[in-house]
Design an enzyme around this catalytic site. Structure first.
Site, mmCIF file in Angstrom:
data_model
loop_
_atom_site.group_PDB
_atom_site.id
_atom_site.type_symbol
_atom_site.label_atom_id
_atom_site.label_comp_id
_atom_site.label_asym_id
_atom_site.label_seq_id
_atom_site.Cartn_x
_atom_site.Cartn_y
_atom_site.Cartn_z
ATOM 1 N N ASP A 12 57.657 27.551 -1.702
ATOM 2 C CA ASP A 12 56.217 26.764 -1.412
ATOM 3 C C ASP A 12 56.137 26.856 0.173
ATOM 4 O OD1 ASP A 12 54.224 24.897 -1.948
ATOM 5 O OD2 ASP A 12 55.555 23.377 -1.073
ATOM 6 N N SER A 13 54.915 26.329 0.545
ATOM 7 C CA SER A 13 54.533 26.272 2.014
ATOM 8 C C SER A 13 55.579 25.320 2.761
ATOM 9 C CB SER A 13 53.140 25.850 2.014
ATOM 10 O OG SER A 13 53.037 24.611 1.496
ATOM 11 N N TYR A 44 49.381 25.697 3.520
ATOM 12 C CA TYR A 44 48.643 27.052 3.117
ATOM 13 C C TYR A 44 47.130 26.773 2.660
ATOM 14 C CZ TYR A 44 52.813 29.827 2.285
ATOM 15 O OH TYR A 44 54.136 30.701 2.311
ATOM 16 N N GLY A 45 47.044 25.356 2.314
ATOM 17 C CA GLY A 45 45.668 25.423 1.444
ATOM 18 C C GLY A 45 44.561 25.359 2.398
ATOM 19 N N CYS A 75 53.878 26.856 -5.877
ATOM 20 C CA CYS A 75 53.048 26.383 -4.977
ATOM 21 C C CYS A 75 51.599 27.023 -5.784
ATOM 22 C CB CYS A 75 53.103 27.174 -3.626
ATOM 23 S SG CYS A 75 51.717 27.028 -2.723
ATOM 24 N N ASN A 76 50.851 25.952 -6.149
ATOM 25 C CA ASN A 76 49.513 26.231 -6.581
ATOM 26 C C ASN A 76 48.732 27.378 -5.649
ATOM 27 O OD1 ASN A 76 50.094 23.632 -7.749
ATOM 28 N ND2 ASN A 76 48.735 24.492 -9.125
ATOM 29 N N THR A 77 48.548 27.191 -4.530
ATOM 30 C CA THR A 77 47.772 28.001 -3.491
ATOM 31 C C THR A 77 48.506 29.240 -3.343
ATOM 32 O OG1 THR A 77 47.570 25.821 -2.134
ATOM 33 C CG2 THR A 77 46.938 28.102 -1.123
ATOM 34 N N GLU A 154 54.395 16.226 4.049
ATOM 35 C CA GLU A 154 55.225 16.783 4.870
ATOM 36 C C GLU A 154 55.770 15.937 5.967
ATOM 37 O OE1 GLU A 154 56.552 20.168 5.186
ATOM 38 O OE2 GLU A 154 55.640 20.165 3.017
ATOM 39 N N CYS A 186 48.541 20.685 -7.149
ATOM 40 C CA CYS A 186 49.293 21.058 -5.744
ATOM 41 C C CYS A 186 50.649 20.306 -5.905
ATOM 42 C CB CYS A 186 48.435 20.335 -4.530
ATOM 43 S SG CYS A 186 49.574 20.586 -3.021
ATOM 44 N N HIS A 188 52.787 19.513 -3.704
ATOM 45 C CA HIS A 188 53.179 18.225 -3.166
ATOM 46 C C HIS A 188 52.793 16.977 -3.683
ATOM 47 C CE1 HIS A 188 53.419 21.445 0.157
ATOM 48 N NE2 HIS A 188 54.005 20.200 1.136
HETATM 49 N N1 DGL Z 1 52.205 22.740 -2.359
HETATM 50 C C1 DGL Z 1 51.250 23.834 -2.424
HETATM 51 C C2 DGL Z 1 50.253 23.775 -3.363
HETATM 52 O O1 DGL Z 1 50.803 23.740 -4.536
HETATM 53 C C3 DGL Z 1 50.623 24.063 -1.067
HETATM 54 C C4 DGL Z 1 49.960 23.068 -0.134
HETATM 55 C C5 DGL Z 1 49.558 23.645 1.249
HETATM 56 O O2 DGL Z 1 50.182 24.152 1.792
HETATM 57 O O3 DGL Z 1 48.378 23.472 1.438
HETATM 58 O O4 DGL Z 1 49.117 24.034 -3.504
#
Ligand code: DGL
Length: 278
Positions: A12-13, A44-45, A75-77, A154, A186, A188
């Site tokens: 993940d990010s 990442y988003g 990580c969805n992104t 975070e 997401c 997180h």
């Molecule tokens: N946890 C991540 C997701 O599922 C990334 C969130 C991020 O880094 O913006 O999208």
């Protein structure tokens, strides 16, 4: 001497993928996992899909160099940006990705109004468009990118006033329009489920896709005859690309309810887009 069992890679990010890792550890207690938090690049988003694809490819190459037998893109992104590319580039590796759980939400909503919380990149990706197209006919989806929420999580703020303000702003208009189900798009966000439940009230169902992703991972490993022997005791090695592995270790201990911070090793991005031990 028997060789050590091959691990399952998870990335993940940042610390968000730990919400998926804990479900994997519960579902697959005999597996070894390698978890990589790309904290040099979190979030990442708000980045372009192309850039996130580059990070996901570099992390995948590193995990394969560690003999990963399967990779969970927690990580969805990164899934939105890279899942199709990873499957095409590494055809011998099974990948399990995340997609917003619109399907179970659409199947169970009573009001027909569903909130989706995810990053801008996830909403832009073709994966989300395809999920909406396939499963959300007749359901009203209300989307919000919760700006700043990933950074709050975070930083360890799971219930403070700033985190609450971000979620309150997102949820209030959804509730006013009759939303009865929230999809966490997401990884997180499961760490703020208690806060979401408090703000949304008892009539709203919150969907965390992690248990379903863990079950899917178990199916993929079984199908490929890749499951670890049931006598094995699973363990997890943690890595961060961030500069403060001790801080990451404390985050992990808190989010996974561990008795003590686990060892966390540092990885460094190289100019050619590869990862190497620091
Ligand atoms: N946890 C991540 C997701 O599922 C990334 C969130 C991020 O880094 O913006 O999208």
């Amino acid at each position: 001497m028997p060789s050590s069992p091959r691990p399952v890679g998870v990335f993940d990010s940042g610390v968000g993928g730990l919400s998926v890792l804990r479900a994997l550890q519960a579902q697959l207690p005999h597996e070894h996992f390698i978890y990589i938090a790309d904290q040099a690049h979190v979030p990442y988003g708000s980045r372009g899909l192309h850039q996130v694809r580059g990070f996901a490819t570099g992390i995948t190459r590193y995990l394969l160099s560690q003999k990963a037998k399967a990779i969970v893109v927690a990580c969805n992104t990164a899934s939105a940006a890279a899942l199709a590319h990873l499957r095409a580039t590494f055809p011998h590796t099974p990948f399990i990705g995340m997609e917003p759980a619109v399907k179970p939400a659409a199947e169970t909503t009573r009001t027909g109004v569903v909130g989706v919380l995810a990053t801008p990149a996830t909403f832009q990706g073709a994966l989300y468009a395809s999920v909406v197209e396939r499963f959300a006919q007749g359901t009203r989806l209300l989307e919000d990118t919760c700006p700043g929420l990933v950074q709050r999580i975070e930083s360890g703020d799971l219930e403070g006033p700033q985190t609450e303000a971000i979620l309150r702003r997102a949820l209030r208009p959804m509730l006013a329009q009759g939303m009865d189900t929230v999809v966490l798009g997401c990884t997180h966000y499961p760490f703020v489920i208690p806060l979401i439940e408090r703000l949304a009230g008892p009539g709203v169902r919150v969907i965390d896709p992690a248990p379903a992703v863990a079950r899917q991972t178990a199916r993929v490993l079984a199908r490929g005859r890749l499951l670890a022997p049931s006598a094995a005791a699973g363990r997890t090695c943690y890595f961060t690309t961030g500069t403060a592995p001790q801080r990451t270790a404390q985050q992990i201990a808190r989010l996974l309810n561990l008795p003590a911070p686990p060892p966390v090793r540092r990885l460094q991005w190289q100019p050619d887009g590869a990862l190497a031990q620091a």
